[in-house]
Design a protein around this motif. Structure first.
Motif, PDB file in Angstrom:
ATOM      1  N   ILE A 251       0.787  -1.136  -0.089  1.00 13.99           N
ATOM      2  CA  ILE A 251      -0.072   0.253  -0.137  1.00 13.99           C
ATOM      3  C   ILE A 251       0.756   1.344  -0.041  1.00 13.99           C
ATOM      4  CG2 ILE A 251      -0.088  -0.194   2.466  1.00 13.99           C
ATOM      5  CD1 ILE A 251      -2.800   1.133   2.451  1.00 13.99           C
ATOM      6  N   GLU A 252       0.330   2.306  -0.542  1.00 14.59           N
ATOM      7  CA  GLU A 252       1.241   3.700  -0.701  1.00 14.59           C
ATOM      8  C   GLU A 252       0.180   4.633  -0.124  1.00 14.59           C
ATOM      9  OE1 GLU A 252       3.917   4.144  -2.339  1.00 14.59           O
ATOM     10  OE2 GLU A 252       4.028   2.272  -3.586  1.00 14.59           O
TER      11      GLU A 252
ATOM     12  N   MET B 143       3.148   3.279   6.658  1.00 11.90           N
ATOM     13  CA  MET B 143       4.368   2.562   7.060  1.00 11.90           C
ATOM     14  C   MET B 143       3.949   1.208   7.512  1.00 11.90           C
ATOM     15  SD  MET B 143       6.948   5.606   7.809  1.00 11.90           S
ATOM     16  CE  MET B 143       6.796   6.959   6.944  1.00 11.90           C
ATOM     17  N   GLN B 144       3.267   1.159   8.774  1.00 11.32           N
ATOM     18  CA  GLN B 144       3.217  -0.090   9.462  1.00 11.32           C
ATOM     19  C   GLN B 144       2.573  -0.953   8.543  1.00 11.32           C
ATOM     20  OE1 GLN B 144       4.540  -0.663  12.212  1.00 11.32           O
ATOM     21  NE2 GLN B 144       2.886  -1.727  13.755  1.00 11.32           N
ATOM     22  N   ALA B 145       1.597  -0.592   8.031  1.00 11.41           N
ATOM     23  CA  ALA B 145       0.858  -1.644   7.050  1.00 11.41           C
ATOM     24  C   ALA B 145       1.578  -2.280   6.129  1.00 11.41           C
ATOM     25  CB  ALA B 145      -0.395  -0.882   6.360  1.00 11.41           C
ATOM     26  N   ARG B 146       2.556  -1.622   5.408  1.00 15.23           N
ATOM     27  CA  ARG B 146       3.457  -1.859   4.531  1.00 15.23           C
ATOM     28  C   ARG B 146       4.326  -3.033   5.147  1.00 15.23           C
ATOM     29  NH1 ARG B 146       4.715   1.001   0.079  1.00 15.23           N
ATOM     30  NH2 ARG B 146       7.064   0.471   0.227  1.00 15.23           N
ATOM     31  N   ARG B 147       4.829  -2.809   6.472  1.00 21.06           N
ATOM     32  CA  ARG B 147       5.587  -3.886   7.151  1.00 21.06           C
ATOM     33  C   ARG B 147       4.734  -4.977   7.403  1.00 21.06           C
ATOM     34  NH1 ARG B 147      10.251  -3.218   9.428  1.00 21.06           N
ATOM     35  NH2 ARG B 147       9.511  -4.725  11.243  1.00 21.06           N
ATOM     36  N   GLY B 148       3.690  -4.985   7.475  1.00 15.94           N
ATOM     37  CA  GLY B 148       2.685  -6.116   7.809  1.00 15.94           C
ATOM     38  C   GLY B 148       2.340  -6.942   6.189  1.00 15.94           C
ATOM     39  N   GLY B 149       2.835  -6.170   5.321  1.00 21.43           N
ATOM     40  CA  GLY B 149       2.501  -7.041   3.909  1.00 21.43           C
ATOM     41  C   GLY B 149       1.304  -6.424   3.411  1.00 21.43           C
TER      42      GLY B 149
ATOM     43  N   LYS C  96      -3.044  -2.291  -1.024  1.00 22.79           N
ATOM     44  CA  LYS C  96      -4.160  -1.512  -1.228  1.00 22.79           C
ATOM     45  C   LYS C  96      -5.702  -2.460  -1.091  1.00 22.79           C
ATOM     46  CE  LYS C  96      -6.431   1.584  -4.424  1.00 22.79           C
ATOM     47  NZ  LYS C  96      -6.702   2.250  -5.850  1.00 22.79           N
ATOM     48  N   ALA C  97      -5.654  -3.593  -1.577  1.00 24.42           N
ATOM     49  CA  ALA C  97      -6.811  -4.239  -1.260  1.00 24.42           C
ATOM     50  C   ALA C  97      -7.203  -4.628   0.067  1.00 24.42           C
ATOM     51  CB  ALA C  97      -6.782  -5.546  -2.264  1.00 24.42           C
TER      52      ALA C  97
END
Length: 577
Positions: A336-337, A549-555, A558-559
DNA sequence: GCCGTTTTCGGCCCGACTGTTTTCAGTCG
C-alpha cells in the motif's frame, strides 16, 4: 503460554548461553527459534493441540526446540533456563548491554572480579581494578565507566517519528558538503520499524575527510565513538548513536542493501549467494574465483538482488519472515502507498477531548485530499474526555446533518461513535442508538488489566454485536510505555473473521496498533484493516503516513485496507458488513 | 541447535574499528 512468552524464554536462553561462551551457532539457533515463534501468526498451542501438525515444520524449529515449546506450554517453565539463571545473576547479563562489552569480557569481569551488577562494576572502575586485567586497559576502563549509564537506560528505542526528525536534520546538515554525490538513510529507519535504536547514513563521496569532519560538527553531537577510513560513529546528547559509512559509487547499492538489514534478512541473502558461489559484502556481489574475486554487481540494490535472481524486496519486508518465499514465488505483495488512502474513519472533535470543531475537522480532512471521514467521538464512560451521552450524540449527528449541506461536492462525513466496551462486556450506548450510526467503533479504555479470559471474551463479545463495524487499537499497547492488554489476539482474529468485522491499525506513532505481525495474521484471516489517525486535532490527520508504513511492514496491499476504497465501494462494504 | 538441488555431517555472513597487543581478539552492525 503465548508465542511471545515462549520467544522471550528462548531469547533469555540465548543471552545466558552467550555469556557462557557457548557455540555461537547454538546461540543463533535459539535466537532464530525465538523469532520464528514470535512471527508465527498463529498460536503454538494450536499447533500442539492438532495431531496432524508438527512444530518441526516451522523453519528454525527442530526436534529440540519443539520439545522445549511443549514443555513450556505444559508446565509454564523451562528447567534449562532455570539452571542457567541460577549460574548467572541478572546483573552480570546487564554488563553485556554496555557498549564495547560483549560476552567474553563480561564473563572475565564476572569470573575474575566477581562483579554481579552495574553498581559493583562502577566501583571496580573507580578503584582502577579493571585496567589490571589481561586484555583490558585504561581506555577500556574509562569507556566502561561511561557506558554504565548507557546500559542502565538501554533498550530505549525511539519512535520512528522521532528518528525521522533527526534523520531530516542530519541529511540537511550533511547536504552542505559539496563532495557528496549520493546520500541515503539505511537501517531499521529505512525498514520503517515502529521504533529505531540507532541511525545509519550512507554516503558516496570522493572526499571522505570532508564528510567525516562535517558529520563531526552535527549540532546534537556529544561523542565521537569511532572514526576510521570508511566508517564513523557518533553519539548524540539524547544517547542516540549514528553511524556514517562512506562508500564508492559502484558499491552504493550493496552498502545500502547491507546496512538496511535486517541482520537476519542479510544472513539469508548471503547464504543464497554462497550456494551460487557468490559472495556479498557492503562493496558488492563477487564471484568467488581461485585467484581473485570478481565484482559483478553493487551500484544499485536492483543489481544486488538481481545477481541472486531476486526482485528488489521492499525494505519494510526485510525481516527474514516470508519475503524470500514470496519473492521466489514471484508473489511479493504490491505494498500500500500513502496515495491509496481515501478516507479516515477515526477522529475526535471538541465535543469530547478533541481540539477542533466538526466543521474544522471536515475542512482539514478535505484540505488533505480525503474523500470521506467518520466523526467518532468518545462515549459517555470516558468521562475524563467528556464522553457523549446518547442525547449529546444524537445532537452531534443533527449538527453533522446540517453541516453536510455545506460540504464540498464529493466529500463525505459520516456519523460515527467510538463506543467503549465496558468492564462488564456491555457496550456503553444502547443498541437503538448504535443502530442509527453509520460507523460504530468499539474499543477498550477501562479495565485494561483484566485477565486474558475476561478481556478476550469482552472484546469478542463486542465484535459479535450486530451494530459494531470495527475494533479500534485492538491491543491497547503504547510503545515503550504500556504493555498490550492480556487479550488473546488469535481469538480476536477468529471473532472478527466470523462476524465479518474490521480491525483498526491506529496510525498514532506511539500506538501503531496492530503491529506488523498482527497485521500479517489478520490479513491471512481475510480481515479488512482500516488505517485511522484517531486524530484529536486537525493537524493529527497527518499521522496517517505512519499507519501506512506499519501496514507495509505487515505486507498489506491496497486491497487489504478498507479505507483505500472509493466512497461508493466503501459504502458497499458497509452494507455487506 | 538447525539444516539439506554437492550434505544426515559439517557447515552455519562478513568486514570495520578499537584497544591492547607486537599480530590479533573482541565487539559491533
Amino acid at each position: 503460554m503465548t508465542n511471545s512468552e515462549i520467544a522471550v524464554v528462548f531469547e533469555q536462553v540465548a543471552d545466558l548461553l552467550e555469556f557462557k561462551n557457548a557455540n555461537p551457532f547454538r546461540i543463533r539457533a535459539y535466537r532464530n527459534g525465538a523469532r520464528a515463534i514470535r512471527d508465527l501468526g498463529e498460536p503454538v498451542t494450536a499447533i500442539l493441540a492438532d495431531d496432524t501438525r508438527k512444530l518441526t515444520d516451522i523453519k528454525g524449529i527442530g526436534k529440540d526446540l519443539a520439545e522445549k515449546c511443549a514443555i513450556l506450554v505444559d508446565t509454564g517453565e523451562l528447567p534449562m533456563l532455570n539452571e542457567l539463571q541460577s549460574e548467572i545473576p541478572e546483573g552480570a547479563l546487564a554488563m553485556m548491554r554496555i557498549p564495547g562489552l560483549g560476552p567474553k569480557r563480561a564473563a572475565i569481569l564476572f569470573n575474575e572480579l566477581e562483579v554481579t551488577s552495574l553498581g559493583e562494576l562502577k566501583l571496580a572502575c573507580e578503584r582502577g581494578s579493571i585496567r589490571a586485567l589481561k586484555g583490558f586497559g585504561e581506555k577500556t576502563e574509562a569507556s566502561i565507566l561511561k557506558g554504565i549509564a548507557i546500559a542502565a537506560s538501554a533498550d530505549k528505542r525511539i519512535y520512528w517519528q522521532q528518528a525521522d526528525q533527526i534523520a531530516a536534520q542530519l541529511l540537511q546538515h550533511l547536504g552542505d558538503c559539496p563532495s557528496i554525490e549520493k546520500m541515503e538513510m539505511a537501517g531499521s529507519y529505512r525498514r520503517r520499524r515502529e521504533t529505531v535504536g540507532d541511525l545509519d547514513v550512507l554516503v558516496v563521496s570522493e572526499d571522505v575527510a570532508e564528510v567525516m569532519d562535517r558529520f563531526g560538527e552535527f549540532p546534537k553531537l556529544t561523542d565521537v565513538l569511532a572514526r576510521g577510513d570508511t566508517k564513523m560513529s557518533i553519539r548524540l546528547r539524547s544517547g542516540l548513536q549514528i553511524d556514517l559509512r562512506v562508500v564508492p559509487a559502484k558499491s552504493f547499492g550493496a552498502a545500502l542493501q547491507y546496512f538496511t538489514g535486517s541482520k537476519d534478512h542479510n544472513v539469508e541473502l548471503r547464504g543464497r549467494a554462497k550456494q551460487r558461489n557468490l559472495k556479498i559484502n557492503e562493496y558488492g556481489v563477487f564471484c568467488i574465483n581461485t585467484d581473485e574475486d570478481e565484482y559483478i554487481a553493487g551500484a544499485t540494490e536492483e543489481e544486488v538482488y538481481a545477481a541472486l535472481n531476486l526482485p528488489v524486496i521492499p525494505p519494510e519486508l526485510r525481516e527474514a519472515r516470508q519475503e524470500f518465499a514470496a519473492a521466489d514465488a514471484n508473489d511479493l505483495p504490491p505494498l500500500i502507498e500513502m496515495e491509496d488512502i481515501r478516507g479516515d474513519l477515526h477522529m475526535h472533535t471538541n465535543a469530547t477531548d478533541g481540539k477542533h470543531t466538526l466543521a474544522e475537522m471536515c475542512e482539514a480532512a478535505h484540505a488533505r485530499g480525503l474523500e470521506y471521514i467518520a466523526i467518532t467521538d468518545h462515549s459517555k464512560r470516558v468521562t475524563i474526555a467528556n464522553g457523549l451521552e446518547a442525547d449529546r450524540l444524537l445532537a452531534q449527528w443533527e449538527e453533522l446533518d446540517a453541516l453536510r449541506k455545506s460540504l464540498p461536492d464529493g466529500f463525505h462525513a459520516i456519523k460515527g461513535i467510538e463506543c467503549d466496551i465496558l468492564e462488564s462486556g456491555e457496550l456503553d450506548l444502547p443498541d437503538d442508538v448504535l443502530a442509527q450510526a453509520d460507523w460504530v467503533i468499539v474499543s477498550v479504555h477501562f479495565g485494561q488489566h483484566q485477565t486474558s479470559e475476561q478481556i478476550t471474551s469482552r472484546i469478542c463479545g463486542a465484535l459479535a454485536n450486530p451494530h459494531t463495524h470495527i475494533l479500534a487499537h485492538p491491543t491497547g499497547r503504547l510503545i515503550n510505555r504500556r504493555n498490550p492488554y492480556a487479550v488473546d489476539m488469535d481469538a480476536v482474529f477468529a471473532a472478527a473473521a466470523d462476524h465479518g468485522k474490521m480491525l483498526e491499525l491506529n496510525a498514532n506513532p506511539a500506538r501503531l496498533d496492530l503491529n506488523d505481525v498482527h497485521l500479517a495474521a489478520a490479513k491471512s484471516h481475510g480481515i479488512p484493516i482500516v488505517i485511522s489517525t484517531d486524530a484529536h486535532a486537525a493537524d493529527q490527520l497527518d499521522l496517517m503516513r505512519f499507519g501506512v508504513m506499519q501496514a507495509r511492514r505487515g505486507g498489506l496491499t491496497k486491497a487489504d485496507v478498507a479505507n483505500t476504497r472509493s466512497w461508493d465501494e466503501f459504502q458497499k462494504l458497509l452494507q455487506n458488513g
